[in-house]
Design an enzyme around this catalytic site. Structure first.
Site, PDB file in Angstrom:
ATOM      1  N   HIS A  35       0.854  -1.191   0.071  1.00  0.00           N
ATOM      2  CA  HIS A  35      -0.176  -0.015  -0.038  1.00  0.00           C
ATOM      3  C   HIS A  35       0.891   1.252   0.187  1.00  0.00           C
ATOM      4  O   HIS A  35       0.357   2.330  -0.535  1.00  0.00           O
ATOM      5  CB  HIS A  35      -0.813  -0.117   1.206  1.00  0.00           C
ATOM      6  CG  HIS A  35      -2.171   1.011   1.094  1.00  0.00           C
ATOM      7  ND1 HIS A  35      -2.250   1.894   0.247  1.00  0.00           N
ATOM      8  CD2 HIS A  35      -3.517   0.702   1.403  1.00  0.00           C
ATOM      9  CE1 HIS A  35      -3.527   2.414   0.235  1.00  0.00           C
ATOM     10  NE2 HIS A  35      -4.223   1.693   0.907  1.00  0.00           N
ATOM     11  N   TYR A  58     -14.545   6.225   8.663  1.00  0.00           N
ATOM     12  CA  TYR A  58     -13.660   6.294   7.809  1.00  0.00           C
ATOM     13  C   TYR A  58     -14.042   5.988   6.353  1.00  0.00           C
ATOM     14  O   TYR A  58     -14.274   4.990   6.113  1.00  0.00           O
ATOM     15  CB  TYR A  58     -12.399   5.792   7.946  1.00  0.00           C
ATOM     16  CG  TYR A  58     -11.186   6.030   7.130  1.00  0.00           C
ATOM     17  CD1 TYR A  58     -10.008   6.938   7.614  1.00  0.00           C
ATOM     18  CD2 TYR A  58     -11.059   5.575   6.039  1.00  0.00           C
ATOM     19  CE1 TYR A  58      -9.055   7.030   6.936  1.00  0.00           C
ATOM     20  CE2 TYR A  58      -9.797   5.924   4.945  1.00  0.00           C
ATOM     21  CZ  TYR A  58      -8.839   6.661   5.699  1.00  0.00           C
ATOM     22  OH  TYR A  58      -7.635   7.243   4.884  1.00  0.00           O
ATOM     23  N   THR A  63      -4.888  10.524  -0.555  1.00  0.00           N
ATOM     24  CA  THR A  63      -6.288  10.359  -0.192  1.00  0.00           C
ATOM     25  C   THR A  63      -6.751  11.423   1.066  1.00  0.00           C
ATOM     26  O   THR A  63      -5.704  11.900   1.456  1.00  0.00           O
ATOM     27  CB  THR A  63      -6.480   9.050   0.530  1.00  0.00           C
ATOM     28  OG1 THR A  63      -5.448   8.731   1.580  1.00  0.00           O
ATOM     29  CG2 THR A  63      -6.422   7.924  -0.538  1.00  0.00           C
TER      30      THR A  63
END
Length: 784
Positions: free
Chosen positions: A473, A589, A602
């Protein structure tokens, strides 16, 4: 292939007459062709840099400007207002040139400077235009005159036929919100989650921070925003991802699935052949920048493409304090894992890409290899699944030199990692729902030692032909990998295809050298480290639970008919489902992208709002339908507003995160920031959007749909929810939780989510019927 030949390119023996040198012409030819391919890539990269650098103009426009200036000069006019003459006076080689040549050279120099000035002006204008975001807050059908003019100007300055990175220099920088605005929005977001006394205490901390330390920290952030391309992204990558010392397996990595209902071929080697070839085709398009720039769906507004740069040839290397993302410009091989052995598979032969059938042949050779793993080799990758510090120490101690370093380099410098599984996965058997859950768990963590979790992504091909991937990630977010995976799936099935026997099309090449088995010498001390990392990873993997299902009762088509945003609808269904599951609300979230800005990644949308809580309470308390309908629409509109704010740089959490980082650099403590950043996200959600809808023919091939992907829960007592809106009629959900928490059950939550979706649509359909009935009554009264 190339390395195998290079190893024997020069053979020599020492004789009485001296050194007898022998040359392998075939090996030298391979070296030449490999180098030629490398130079072609450099030329393409240089050409693309020029095209991207002058965009929205084109290199050919330089010639137009030069000709125009020269033409005006021959009409005895001076468009430069004396500048050409000034340049002529200072030409370094004026003595060796005729007067006419000096004039032409000076005109060309002036034209070039004028051309560069025009390009700079166009880029600056486009950057200012792309900084305008008010259009996002306007209602459909009610567009302001300002926005209409803006649309026209953007079209004029956007140029034609952009390459992947053409807009990078024109994207605006992420703005730094005002501290008072961020604090205000934060307090608004936590109000429904706190009692009156808790909220009053937090409001006091927030006011103290805003009036004292906040302005000092803000000054440093504004300074960084002026200097850096993005004031968030580098710190986000470092402190959220690379400095984490716990396992990245489950906690950070995520997965993507194959087609839900279809497996194009049951032959494992054939599926690997097409998949790997499609990935190479995508990489070639990426290197040539032939991929169209991503845009906001339904608009021509470009998104940042910076994350695409590290998609291939990238790995995360461990360190004791922080990890590092390492990227290489090129790689001609992949690392393949099968039954405890590691192989290096060359993907190019004589400077050309191997065909799918040739790759299938090479994969089959690996599958047929009966050699046993070396001691410690089988579970070596468990080091990448456990804690980072033991892996960093083991890497330094046992893999920094000799044979182990060469083999580790082959893995880390590979284009990507490939795992050939010896088990079957996918929707199958008497219990397809349970098989999808097992499929998700397998992609996320496997056996904890058969994925190289540090690679940018690992392609997994199962024994029955099913495939999928696991992605690291830190280097990029899911939409980048998703875009690639959409291309691979459709190219595999609809473009490359298979023959009647299920093999890749075309012919093999028996002369290809076999894939090279990587060799390791792993001492007992290292094997103990591997076993320890595996034990840590195994506990984590056993604890995570998944529930994957395709919601087919309705899709975004039905949601749009009741005039609601599909994403807002799903988020409100999640709030209702969580309240029914736990009897409370929680900090939620939802990932939103900030790629409208340069190097954007993001932002968080805090989906649990006062408006959503008011609706859920009213609905659960059985209040009148019209009241619930009104509250639902109000909550949906609020969610849309929060999402737009996050996308346009006015979010809450990234700003507070960066303020916290600055406070740590300054060595000052902020009770407010410390408390904010320690709050758990018990409901972590993300939508994986389809970005290339045109690739999927859901009308003629309705079964060729992917189930999207998912991730593990963020909090030990929370849920991770990923969803994909597929066409007009399907929404897929991936729900994760931890078995060790008695309060969470992903299967129970999935059932609550399904019921919540149906209840919300029924409520809005009743509203639609009432509106239609009122309109009908109004029309009847008019006729009377």
């Amino acid at each position: 292939m190339a390395e195998a030949h290079q190893a024997v390119a020069f053979q020599f023996t020492i004789t009485a007459e001296g050194i007898d040198l022998q040359l392998s012409h075939e090996a030298l030819r391979q070296v030449y062709l490999s180098g030629l391919r490398s130079w072609k890539k450099r030329v393409i990269r240089l050409k693309n840099n020029v095209i991207t650098g002058v965009y929205p103009a084109s290199p050919s426009s330089w010639l137009f400007v030069v000709i125009a200036i020269l033409a005006t000069m021959y009409t005895r006019s001076d468009p430069s207002m004396g500048l050409i003459a000034k340049i002529q006076e200072h030409l370094p080689a004026s003595g060796s040139l005729s007067l006419q040549c000096q004039t032409v050279v000076s005109a060309v120099v002036f034209s070039t400077l004028l051309w560069l000035s025009l390009i700079f002006t166009m880029k600056l204008c486009l950057k200012q235009l792309l900084s305008y975001h008010r259009w996002m807050f306007e209602q459909h059908g009610n567009v302001s005159t300002t926005t209409k003019i803006w649309v026209m100007l953007v079209r004029i300055f956007s140029g034609r036929q952009p390459l992947l990175y053409s807009y990078q220099g024109s994207l605006p920088n992420l703005p730094v919100p005002a501290v008072k605005d961020t604090v205000k929005r934060y307090l608004e977001s936590v109000r429904p989650l706190m009692s009156d006394s808790e909220f009053e205490r937090m409001a006091t901390l927030a006011r103290d921070f805003e009036l004292t330390l906040g302005s000092r920290l803000q000054w440093y952030l504004k300074l960084k925003a002026l200097w850096a391309s993005n004031y968030v992204s580098d710190w986000w990558e470092e402190y959220i991802y690379l400095r984490g010392r716990g396992p990245i397996m489950v906690n950070s990595n995520y997965y993507g699935m194959d087609f839900m209902f279809v497996t194009p071929t049951p032959i494992q080697a054939a599926r690997a052949g097409n998949t790997l070839h499609a990935l190479l085709l995508y990489r070639r398009k990426l290197n040539k920048e032939e991929i169209k720039p991503s845009r906001i769906p339904g608009t021509f507004i470009p998104l940042c493409a910076a994350q695409c740069e590290r998609l291939f040839n990238t790995t995360r290397t461990p360190g004791e304090e922080t990890d590092t993302v390492v990227h290489w410009n090129d790689s001609e091989h992949v690392a393949v894992y099968h039954r405890g052995r590691y192989f290096r598979l060359w993907l190019y032969q004589a400077g050309r890409m191997l065909t799918p059938r040739e790759i299938e042949q090479q994969i089959q050779r690996i599958l047929d290899d009966k050699s046993a793993p070396a001691p410690g080799e089988e579970k070596l990758a468990a080091l990448t699944a456990g804690d980072r510090i033991p892996w960093a120490q083991a890497r330094k101690e046992f893999f920094s030199s000799g044979l182990n370093k060469r083999s580790l380099d082959s893995v880390e410098k590979a284009a990507f990692f490939v795992t050939l599984e010896d088990e079957e996965q996918g929707m199958m058997g008497d219990d397809p729902a349970a098989s999808m859950d097992r499929y998700a768990k397998s992609l996320l963590h496997g056996k904890c030692y058969d994925r190289w979790f540090d690679k940018s992504f690992t392609v997994v091909v199962y024994k029955n032909g099913k495939n999928g991937l696991n992605a690291e990630h830190s280097w990029a977010d899911a939409p980048i990998v998703s875009h690639m995976w959409e291309y691979v799936l459709t190219m595999d099935s609809f473009q490359l295809g298979y023959n009647q026997e299920g093999h890749c099309k075309g012919d093999g090449n028996p002369s290809l050298p076999h894939p090279q088995r990587l060799s390791w010498v792993i001492p007992s001390q290292c094997q103990e480290r591997i076993a320890h990392s595996l034990s840590v990873a195994q506990v984590l993997a056993d604890d995570v639970d998944f529930h994957v299902f395709a919601f087919r009762d309705f899709g975004k088509g039905s949601i749009k008919k009741v005039r609601m945003s599909p994403d807002a609808f799903i988020q409100l269904a999640l709030q209702l489902a969580y309240y029914r599951d736990r009897g409370m609300f929680c900090l939620t979230y939802e990932a939103s992208m900030t790629r409208l800005f340069r190097e954007g990644r993001t932002e968080t949308v805090r989906s649990c709002s006062s408006e959503s809580c008011a609706f859920v309470k009213a609905f659960e308390n059985g209040e009148a339908a019209d009241t619930c309908q009104r509250l639902l629409r109000t909550a949906a509109e609020k969610h849309q507003m929060l999402y737009r704010l996050a996308m346009t740089g006015a979010g809450i959490d990234r700003h507070l995160f960066c303020l916290y980082v600055v406070s740590k650099y300054l060595g000052v403590e902020s009770p407010f920031l410390k408390e904010v950043l320690s709050e758990p996200w018990r409901l972590s959600t993300s939508q994986t959007p389809f970005q290339q809808v045109e690739l999927f023919d859901l009308v003629n091939h309705p079964d060729y749909i992917t189930c999207g992907g998912g991730f593990g829960p963020v909090a030990d007592d929370g849920y991770g929810v990923s969803y994909s809106i597929i066409g007009e009629k399907i929404i897929s959900f991936h729900v994760s939780s931890k078995r060790s928490c008695p309060q969470t059950d992903c299967h129970k939550f999935g059932a609550q989510l399904r019921k919540a979706m149906l209840d919300l649509l029924q409520l809005m359909m009743d509203d639609k019927k009432e509106v239609a009935q009122r309109e009908q009554n109004h029309t009847a009264k008019k006729e009377l």
